[in-house]
Design a protein around this motif. Structure first.
Motif, PDB file in Angstrom:
ATOM      1  N   ALA A  10       0.755  -0.948   0.059  1.00 16.32           N
ATOM      2  CA  ALA A  10       0.045   0.015   0.036  1.00 16.32           C
ATOM      3  C   ALA A  10       0.909   1.087  -0.147  1.00 16.32           C
ATOM      4  O   ALA A  10       1.823   1.369   0.884  1.00 16.32           O
ATOM      5  CB  ALA A  10      -0.932  -0.065   1.250  1.00 16.32           C
ATOM      6  N   LEU A  11       0.539   2.283  -0.767  1.00 16.77           N
ATOM      7  CA  LEU A  11       1.511   3.322  -0.953  1.00 16.77           C
ATOM      8  C   LEU A  11       1.118   4.394   0.163  1.00 16.77           C
ATOM      9  O   LEU A  11      -0.152   4.517   0.306  1.00 16.77           O
ATOM     10  CB  LEU A  11       1.206   4.016  -2.176  1.00 16.77           C
ATOM     11  N   GLU A  31      -0.633   8.248  -9.291  1.00 20.40           N
ATOM     12  CA  GLU A  31      -1.773   7.793 -10.124  1.00 20.40           C
ATOM     13  C   GLU A  31      -1.482   6.301 -10.465  1.00 20.40           C
ATOM     14  O   GLU A  31      -2.713   5.596 -10.894  1.00 20.40           O
ATOM     15  CB  GLU A  31      -1.663   8.579 -11.513  1.00 20.40           C
ATOM     16  N   HIS A  32      -0.480   5.795 -10.234  1.00 18.08           N
ATOM     17  CA  HIS A  32      -0.259   4.265 -10.664  1.00 18.08           C
ATOM     18  C   HIS A  32       0.270   3.594  -9.511  1.00 18.08           C
ATOM     19  O   HIS A  32       1.566   3.017  -9.798  1.00 18.08           O
ATOM     20  CB  HIS A  32       0.366   3.942 -11.956  1.00 18.08           C
ATOM     21  N   PRO A  33       0.054   3.539  -8.415  1.00 21.19           N
ATOM     22  CA  PRO A  33       0.556   3.142  -7.186  1.00 21.19           C
ATOM     23  C   PRO A  33       0.798   1.441  -7.735  1.00 21.19           C
ATOM     24  O   PRO A  33       1.854   0.803  -7.000  1.00 21.19           O
ATOM     25  CB  PRO A  33      -0.125   3.023  -6.185  1.00 21.19           C
ATOM     26  N   ASP A  34      -0.065   0.866  -8.546  1.00 25.95           N
ATOM     27  CA  ASP A  34       0.285  -0.601  -8.750  1.00 25.95           C
ATOM     28  C   ASP A  34       1.349  -0.888  -9.615  1.00 25.95           C
ATOM     29  O   ASP A  34       1.888  -2.238  -9.636  1.00 25.95           O
ATOM     30  CB  ASP A  34      -1.124  -1.182  -9.334  1.00 25.95           C
ATOM     31  N   ARG A  35       2.174  -0.005 -10.041  1.00 26.96           N
ATOM     32  CA  ARG A  35       3.154  -0.268 -11.004  1.00 26.96           C
ATOM     33  C   ARG A  35       4.525  -0.549  -9.986  1.00 26.96           C
ATOM     34  O   ARG A  35       5.511  -1.122 -10.583  1.00 26.96           O
ATOM     35  CB  ARG A  35       3.514   1.079 -11.802  1.00 26.96           C
ATOM     36  N   GLN A  71       6.562  -2.570  -8.070  1.00 28.98           N
ATOM     37  CA  GLN A  71       6.338  -4.217  -7.960  1.00 28.98           C
ATOM     38  C   GLN A  71       7.344  -4.493  -6.815  1.00 28.98           C
ATOM     39  O   GLN A  71       7.663  -5.768  -6.591  1.00 28.98           O
ATOM     40  CB  GLN A  71       6.623  -4.690  -9.059  1.00 28.98           C
ATOM     41  N   GLU A  72       7.944  -3.440  -5.945  1.00 33.67           N
ATOM     42  CA  GLU A  72       8.815  -4.013  -5.036  1.00 33.67           C
ATOM     43  C   GLU A  72      10.064  -4.955  -5.304  1.00 33.67           C
ATOM     44  O   GLU A  72      10.746  -5.639  -4.574  1.00 33.67           O
ATOM     45  CB  GLU A  72       8.167  -4.654  -3.877  1.00 33.67           C
ATOM     46  N   TYR A 110      12.860   3.293  -6.911  1.00 32.49           N
ATOM     47  CA  TYR A 110      11.694   3.203  -8.043  1.00 32.49           C
ATOM     48  C   TYR A 110      11.246   4.629  -8.222  1.00 32.49           C
ATOM     49  O   TYR A 110      11.110   5.164  -9.407  1.00 32.49           O
ATOM     50  CB  TYR A 110      10.573   2.465  -7.373  1.00 32.49           C
TER      51      TYR A 110
END
Length: 188
Positions: A2-3, A42-46, A48-49, A56
């Motif tokens: 979670a960002l 806008e794109h926290p899903d990008r 990938q850790e 990043y």
């Protein structure tokens, strides 16, 4: 993951300092950082850790800076006195004997992998970069952080390849001196 927007708040001053060094314009640096933060939000899903969050975000900022440099939307004021207060001859005299030997044996800087993992090292490195003359610091960051090749740097700064290599040599020499005094010397 979670960002957490607080992570971006913590990174923001470092991002602005890095962008300002490259763009030499505070307003454009703020814009690049804002665009970077917006892209992350806008794109926290990008994320990938696969790397640290800071790595990043800096990667995104690098791309924003490169885009801005390519578009030519920056204003750069370059000082005509890029050599600081030391000439090449003075630098060579300080480092080498008349016979061409080093004044001092190269010091042991310890295990590089361990050193690079230490956050304090990067803080000192940033201070050393900030002490470089503007054009010298900029060309070093373009080469080492933005990973631009010599042709791109020469085109961007309107300099010759020989001038670029001289500036890179000066940057590396001064960074070595600064790190020796401020970091490695302090650990002896």
């Amino acid at each position: 993951m979670a960002l957490d927007p607080r992570q971006l708040e913590i990174l923001r001053p470092q991002l602005v300092r890095f962008a300002a060094l490259q763009l030499r314009n505070d307003a454009l640096a703020e814009d690049a950082v804002s665009e970077t933060i917006l892209a992350v939000l806008e794109h926290p899903d990008r994320f990938q850790e696969q790397s640290s969050f800071k790595t990043y975000v800096i990667g995104i900022l690098k791309h924003k800076l490169l885009d801005q440099l390519r578009r030519g939307k920056r204003e750069v004021q370059l000082s005509s006195d890029e050599d600081g207060d030391r000439s090449d001859a003075d630098m060579m005299d300080a480092l080498f004997t008349p016979a061409g030997h080093a004044m001092e044996a190269a010091p042991s800087w310890g295990n590089p992998d361990e050193t690079l993992e230490r956050k304090e090292f990067f803080d000192i490195l940033q201070l050393c970069i900030d002490k470089l003359p503007a054009k010298t610091g900029r060309i070093f960051m373009m080469r080492e952080w933005l990973e631009l090749d010599t042709d791109a740097i020469c085109k961007e700064l309107d300099i010759t390849a020989a001038n670029a290599w001289v500036l890179l040599h000066r940057a590396r020499t001064r960074l070595k001196e600064c790190l020796q005094l401020s970091w490695f010397g302090a650990q002896a």
